[in-house]
Design an enzyme around this catalytic site. Structure first.
Site, mmCIF file in Angstrom:
data_model
loop_
_atom_site.group_PDB
_atom_site.id
_atom_site.type_symbol
_atom_site.label_atom_id
_atom_site.label_comp_id
_atom_site.label_asym_id
_atom_site.label_seq_id
_atom_site.Cartn_x
_atom_site.Cartn_y
_atom_site.Cartn_z
ATOM 1 N N HIS A 154 0.286 1.440 -3.562
ATOM 2 C CA HIS A 154 -1.085 1.886 -3.808
ATOM 3 C C HIS A 154 -1.073 2.931 -4.929
ATOM 4 C CE1 HIS A 154 -4.946 3.900 -3.099
ATOM 5 N NE2 HIS A 154 -5.323 2.759 -2.542
ATOM 6 N N CYS A 192 0.831 -1.199 0.000
ATOM 7 C CA CYS A 192 0.000 0.000 0.000
ATOM 8 C C CYS A 192 0.872 1.258 0.000
ATOM 9 C CB CYS A 192 -0.960 -0.046 1.185
ATOM 10 S SG CYS A 192 -2.301 1.164 1.134
#
Length: 234
Positions: free
Chosen positions: A168, A147
């Protein structure tokens, strides 16, 4: 069995919880406490550290810890805050096993950083975790992040060093190397990165393959009823 009992760490946590925090394990067989309070023998000597903070992404932290424990890896969840309980990015509370300073003298096969904001920033700014990550790199051990963490922590601390990575979508264009940002999981030497909650199972199973082998990853994935095609990320 008595010789395998962990020490108990005294922490200030809500009285409604009966929580025993394992501190340091020195035996090749590790013990963890199950939901029923019984001790489970973790037969593997593989070890993993999952640091968490206020604002960490709860799915990523829990999925990684759960999948690796299913593979019989000993996972330590460590809070970088002043207390073992953290409030994650969606308001879920997680009680860590230990504080990050309890981990400074330990060695881990892999350190795995969940994303979430501002959790990733809290991980980045913790000097104890920075020392642990630097030691992982110096000892040629595995580092993994998902992420926001690949960009916010690893790239910021010079741990990617031009390696291929993903993150991400809100952070991937800021990576120093953007060649592989569209991949769901990227493995470049000893660094493993992934994109977000939706890729967390593949990410965790890649870690199982890395620590053990592909057969172990398939063994763990079967009872979880993973979707078709998940192995393409291995």
């Amino acid at each position: 069995m008595a010789a395998c009992l962990p020490d108990v760490a005294s922490r200030s946590i809500p009285s409604r919880r009966n929580f025993l925090a394992p501190r340091h394990f020195t035996a090749r067989q590790h013990c963890v406490r199950s939901r029923r309070g019984s001790l489970l023998i973790m037969s593997s000597n593989k070890t993993c550290l999952v640091p968490i903070a206020n604002g960490s992404e709860e799915m990523e932290a829990v999925i990684v810890a759960d999948v690796l424990r299913r593979a019989q890896c000993h996972v330590t969840i460590a809070s970088v805050e002043k207390q073992v309980m953290v409030e994650c990015s969606r308001g879920v509370h997680i009680v860590a096993d230990v504080l990050i300073e309890d981990c400074l003298q330990e060695e881990y096969d892999v350190v795995v950083l969940p994303g979430g904001m501002p959790g990733a920033e809290h991980l980045r700014d913790n000097p104890h975790l920075a020392d642990i990550l630097a030691r992982q790199r110096a000892n040629d051990k595995h580092i993994a992040a998902i992420c926001a963490a690949p960009q916010v922590v690893l790239d910021a601390q010079g741990l990617l060093d031009g390696r291929k990575a993903t993150a991400h979508p809100a952070f991937s264009d800021k990576l120093s190397n953007t060649d592989s940002v569209s991949a769901r999981v990227v493995i470049d030497n000893k660094v493993i990165t992934s994109r977000g909650p939706g890729t967390a199972f593949e990410f965790a199973l890649c870690l199982v393959k890395m620590l053990f082998d592909e057969a172990k990853a398939e063994e763990v994935a079967g009872p979880m009823v993973m979707y078709d095609g998940w192995k393409s990320s291995l």
